[in-house]
Design an enzyme around this catalytic site. Structure first.
Site, PDB file in Angstrom:
ATOM      1  N   LYS A  83      59.655  46.777  29.772  1.00 38.41           N
ATOM      2  CA  LYS A  83      59.642  45.687  30.751  1.00 38.41           C
ATOM      3  C   LYS A  83      60.667  45.958  31.833  1.00 38.41           C
ATOM      4  CE  LYS A  83      58.385  41.289  28.675  1.00 38.41           C
ATOM      5  NZ  LYS A  83      59.029  40.118  28.066  1.00 38.41           N
TER       6      LYS A  83
HETATM    7  C1  E4P Z   1      57.357  37.221  28.544  1.00 39.20           C
HETATM    8  O1  E4P Z   1      57.096  38.367  28.259  1.00 39.20           O
HETATM    9  C2  E4P Z   1      58.653  36.568  28.347  1.00 39.20           C
HETATM   10  O2  E4P Z   1      59.305  37.047  27.212  1.00 39.20           O
HETATM   11  C3  E4P Z   1      58.537  35.072  28.182  1.00 39.20           C
HETATM   12  O3  E4P Z   1      57.242  34.581  28.352  1.00 39.20           O
HETATM   13  C4  E4P Z   1      59.626  34.328  28.854  1.00 39.20           C
HETATM   14  O4  E4P Z   1      59.359  32.980  28.906  1.00 39.20           O
HETATM   15  P1  E4P Z   1      60.466  31.850  28.988  1.00 39.20           P
HETATM   16  O5  E4P Z   1      60.357  31.250  30.322  1.00 39.20           O
HETATM   17  O6  E4P Z   1      60.060  30.891  27.907  1.00 39.20           O
HETATM   18  O7  E4P Z   1      61.803  32.473  28.723  1.00 39.20           O
END
Ligand code: E4P
Length: 231
Positions: A83
């Site tokens: 990522k």
């Molecule tokens: C996606 O890959 C992220 O890990 C995740 O959806 C983050 O979402 P949040 O806004 O709940 O932290």
């Protein structure tokens, strides 16, 4: 459409694997920190029990370090997808990493325009954050639709991932926007089935059933035994 689990918890992954809801797993620095263990060891364990992609995020804003970290993270297991944040630094890193064929998810997209250069690069996934803007009172449901259109109009092979799914409505919105993957946190799946109207209806059905005398209920309740004794 695939369903990833948005967690770094081994217990949760194993639980949801038993429900057929783990085509892959997304982690991020916050989710790994929440587990309070060695993050690399945790990632290795997750990658060993999940057959689909498992994401691991870089923890720097410097493009050169992103490249080095991404190369290392990609080597942790065959199914790791790295990522990278949707920033200018992230784009510089993604441009190089794409040439090296490192599998990438571009994360932290809050506007479809952020995804455009990455869609052009044809990275594996762009993850659009639908729910998080709600913390600031901003409805961002349109984001998945706009990004779907961008990918289709640009005729890119990039897959659209809906992320930051905070509640059942966002889950349905993501499906309506025809995303390729939805990464759902366990808390959201729990909310889906924590519906008071469903719970009341289920209880009413079972209580009504108990009104029937036991000898009349018996054949229905032991259906398997009855069928096997007749054959
Ligand atoms: C996606 O890959 C992220 O890990 C995740 O959806 C983050 O979402 P949040 O806004 O709940 O932290």
């Amino acid at each position: 459409m695939e369903f990833f689990l948005d967690t770094a918890s081994l217990d949760q992954i194993q639980h949801y694997q038993g429900l057929g809801l783990v085509d892959g797993v997304t982690t991020n620095p916050a989710l790994l920190a929440k587990e309070g263990r060695d993050p690399l060891g945790q990632l290795r364990e997750i990658a060993s029990i999940v057959t689909g992609p498992v994401s691991a995020e870089v923890v720097t804003t410097d493009p050169e370090r992103m490249i080095r970290d991404a190369q290392k993270l990609a080597g942790v297991a065959e199914n790791i997808v790295v990522k990278i944040p949707a920033s200018t630094a992230g784009l510089a890193a993604a441009y190089q990493l794409q040439k090296q064929k490192v599998p990438l998810i571009i994360t932290l997209n809050f506007h479809a325009a952020q995804t455009v250069p990455f869609i052009k690069l044809e990275v594996d996934y762009v993850a659009v954050f639908i729910g998080r803007t709600e913390d600031f009172g901003i409805d961002n449901k349109q984001l998945a639709w706009d990004t779907r259109l961008a990918i289709d109009n640009m005729q890119s092979r990039t897959q659209l991932m809906a992320a930051s799914i905070r509640n059942p409505d966002y889950l349905i919105d993501a499906i309506s926007a025809n995303v390729d993957v939805i990464t759902v946190p366990p808390e959201c799946w729990k909310k889906v089935y924590k519906n008071p109207i469903f719970e009341l209806a289920e209880r009413e059905f079972l209580e009504s059933w108990q009104q029937l005398p036991e000898d009349l209920r018996r054949a229905y309740e032991t259906l398997d035994d009855t069928i096997s004794s007749q054959s």
